[in-house]
Structures are given as structure tokens and as C-alpha cells.
Design an enzyme around this catalytic site. Sequence first.
Site, PDB file in Angstrom:
ATOM      1  N   GLU A   1       0.816  -0.933  16.225  1.00  0.00           N
ATOM      2  CA  GLU A   1      -0.080   0.251  15.820  1.00  0.00           C
ATOM      3  C   GLU A   1      -1.001   0.483  17.098  1.00  0.00           C
ATOM      4  O   GLU A   1      -1.345   1.885  17.327  1.00  0.00           O
ATOM      5  CB  GLU A   1      -0.767  -0.052  14.736  1.00  0.00           C
ATOM      6  CG  GLU A   1      -1.678   1.261  14.393  1.00  0.00           C
ATOM      7  CD  GLU A   1      -2.749   0.936  13.057  1.00  0.00           C
ATOM      8  OE1 GLU A   1      -3.761   1.622  13.326  1.00  0.00           O
ATOM      9  OE2 GLU A   1      -2.627   0.307  12.198  1.00  0.00           O
TER      10      GLU A   1
ATOM     11  N   THR B   1      -6.017   0.746  11.932  1.00  0.00           N
ATOM     12  CA  THR B   1      -6.297   0.649  10.547  1.00  0.00           C
ATOM     13  C   THR B   1      -6.203  -0.739   9.880  1.00  0.00           C
ATOM     14  O   THR B   1      -6.900  -0.517   8.669  1.00  0.00           O
ATOM     15  CB  THR B   1      -5.288   1.535   9.834  1.00  0.00           C
ATOM     16  OG1 THR B   1      -3.934   0.935   9.931  1.00  0.00           O
ATOM     17  CG2 THR B   1      -5.279   2.937  10.610  1.00  0.00           C
TER      18      THR B   1
ATOM     19  N   CYS C   1       0.774  -1.348   0.029  1.00  0.00           N
ATOM     20  CA  CYS C   1       0.072   0.070  -0.046  1.00  0.00           C
ATOM     21  C   CYS C   1       0.825   1.197   0.294  1.00  0.00           C
ATOM     22  O   CYS C   1       2.225   0.927   0.278  1.00  0.00           O
ATOM     23  CB  CYS C   1      -0.802  -0.005   1.193  1.00  0.00           C
ATOM     24  SG  CYS C   1       0.192   0.010   2.844  1.00  0.00           S
TER      25      CYS C   1
ATOM     26  N   ASN D   1      -2.941  -7.058   8.870  1.00  0.00           N
ATOM     27  CA  ASN D   1      -3.846  -7.221   7.664  1.00  0.00           C
ATOM     28  C   ASN D   1      -3.837  -8.197   6.933  1.00  0.00           C
ATOM     29  O   ASN D   1      -4.722  -8.754   6.145  1.00  0.00           O
ATOM     30  CB  ASN D   1      -3.635  -5.596   6.921  1.00  0.00           C
ATOM     31  CG  ASN D   1      -2.199  -5.791   6.116  1.00  0.00           C
ATOM     32  OD1 ASN D   1      -2.336  -6.458   4.831  1.00  0.00           O
ATOM     33  ND2 ASN D   1      -1.066  -5.517   6.466  1.00  0.00           N
TER      34      ASN D   1
END
Length: 316
Positions: free
Chosen positions: A131, A170, A17, A230
Site C-alpha cells: 500500500e 489505511t 472488510c 492491520n
Amino acid sequence: MTNPPLTILLAAPRGFCAGVDRAIKIVEMAIDKWGAPVYVRHEIVHNKYVVDGLRAKGAVFVEELEDCPTDRPVIFSAHGVPKSVPLEAARREMIYVDATCPLVSKVHIEAARHAENGLQIIMIGHEGHPETIGTMGQLPQGDVLLVETEADVATVAPRDPQSLAYVTQTTLSVDDTIGIVDALKARFPAIVGPHKEDICYATTNRQEAVKAAAPRADALLVVGAPNSSNSKRLVDVGARAGCAYAQLVQRASDIDFRALSGIRTLALTAGASAPEELVNEVIDAFRDKWDVSIELVETAQENVEFKVPRVLRERA
């Protein structure tokens, strides 16, 4: 004897990303600017192949700031860091570059703004993930409460149920998060949510592509690291979308070919911190055993790009 046919449904978007791309570029540009070694606090992104590649170029990975000498630059990872870390780097008069993904920084700013407005924050995230640690560390201890599951919502104990806001990590599963948010709103009707979804565009896009490919496949492989949130969510999403065999592999050598012996269709994707060369390595491994044809399953196109910090764009 000819190889049996295999259709690979190649999910798009997949892999790097914009935030990961930027973080890797920051390390490479820092080495170019200041020479090796450049220190990096925590893995810059969660991928061993990427980290090993940067280490070979002159990056030294450490877990804490005190492991860094004061006379060399230090870079903070894409996952973000608690507020205390840059403050300590400044106190030690170190050169530091923050590679926090701008979409994570957006959540940090959001949390700080809610706190200024007198709201206590509930964070939806995974305990111990860098995170989550970074976001919770933007505010004094006790100002951010963590929930990981819908069940946690029932036991969370805020100071004032009327003065709450929520933020999310996120990289979560969009579907899992909806349930937690609904539970929060049911228990705390006054809770304030983000202006725009905290789960980043790249996480959402990769999950949507898996939802499109996985129901059509006998198996799903997600290229990614076991500590990549993720990437692990992509496996969950594929299984939930109806794929009977969904597995995470770091690279081609991890593939369990015995478990895949009778398959005719394979869905393939990569987490946001996995480079495309590892996807190609997996495809080549299947070409050795099957007659492979590739079908692109594209659900979105990405053209997001984040600038690197100004300090790296200036000459040394």
C-alpha cells in the site's frame, strides 16, 4: 474428566472488510467472465487461505506485470499499485481490472490533489508494504517522503517546511499514528492534513473492539497473516490494552496450546483479510480442550459495501 470452562470474548467487527470482500469478488467474477487463468499482480489480499482458494479456481498470482501474458486479464491487488502499473498495462493493450480498495484510492486522490497545489507529501506508513509503495508511486520520485515512527519526523528533510501535507497508510494503529501526526504538526506547523482520517473505518473498528475485549482476557489471538499490516496492529493494540499474551495465528494449527494451558478467558478477533471460517476453525480447536462459552464484544456495526468495477458487471 470434564473440560475446564473457557469464555471466548469474540470481538466484533472482525474479519473481512468491504474492500477485501470486493477484491475477492473481483477475482471470482473475472474468472467467471473471462475463464481461467486470470492473473493477479501481488496477493489480492494478505491471506494465504484466501489466495490458495482463488488459485484453485484459476487465479495465477505474480509479483510484476511483466510476469503476465498480454492476452489474459490482470487484476491489481486491494492494496493499490503505483501509477506506472496501469499505464504499462494500457501500453501493452492488456485487459486489466483495478481491485484497489476505494479507501486507498481516496488517499491516492488526496496525495495527487496536494501535489497539484504545490505541496510535498509526507506519508506515514510501513516501508516496503504494497500500500505504501502504491501510494508513493502516485507521484514522481521525491514528491512523497516516508516516515514510519515519531523519531523519523526529526530527520525528515522536505524541500520547503512551509509547503507540506501528510497522508497515512489505511491499516495503521490509530494510537501510534496520533503520536506521529502530533510530531509532524509540532515540527511543521503549516502542514496540511486529510479532510477525514486516512486510517480506514474497518481498521479503526477492529482496533476498538480489541480494546474493549483484551483487558478482560488472559490471552488474545488474532487470526491473520504475518504480512498483514492491520492484523499485526491488532496484536499491538491488544498488548497495549493490557492483555499479557497477544499472538497472531494464521489458523488453528498455529495455536500454542501449552502457552494457554491455564487460561479462563480468551479474546479472539481476525484481521480485515481473514475469512470467518478460520475464526470458526480456531473456536472448534478450543472446544476440543475446553468447555467453551462465547460472549460477543461488539463496539460497532458495519454495513459498508463497495461496488465492483463496471467492466465486471457487463456481459462478456
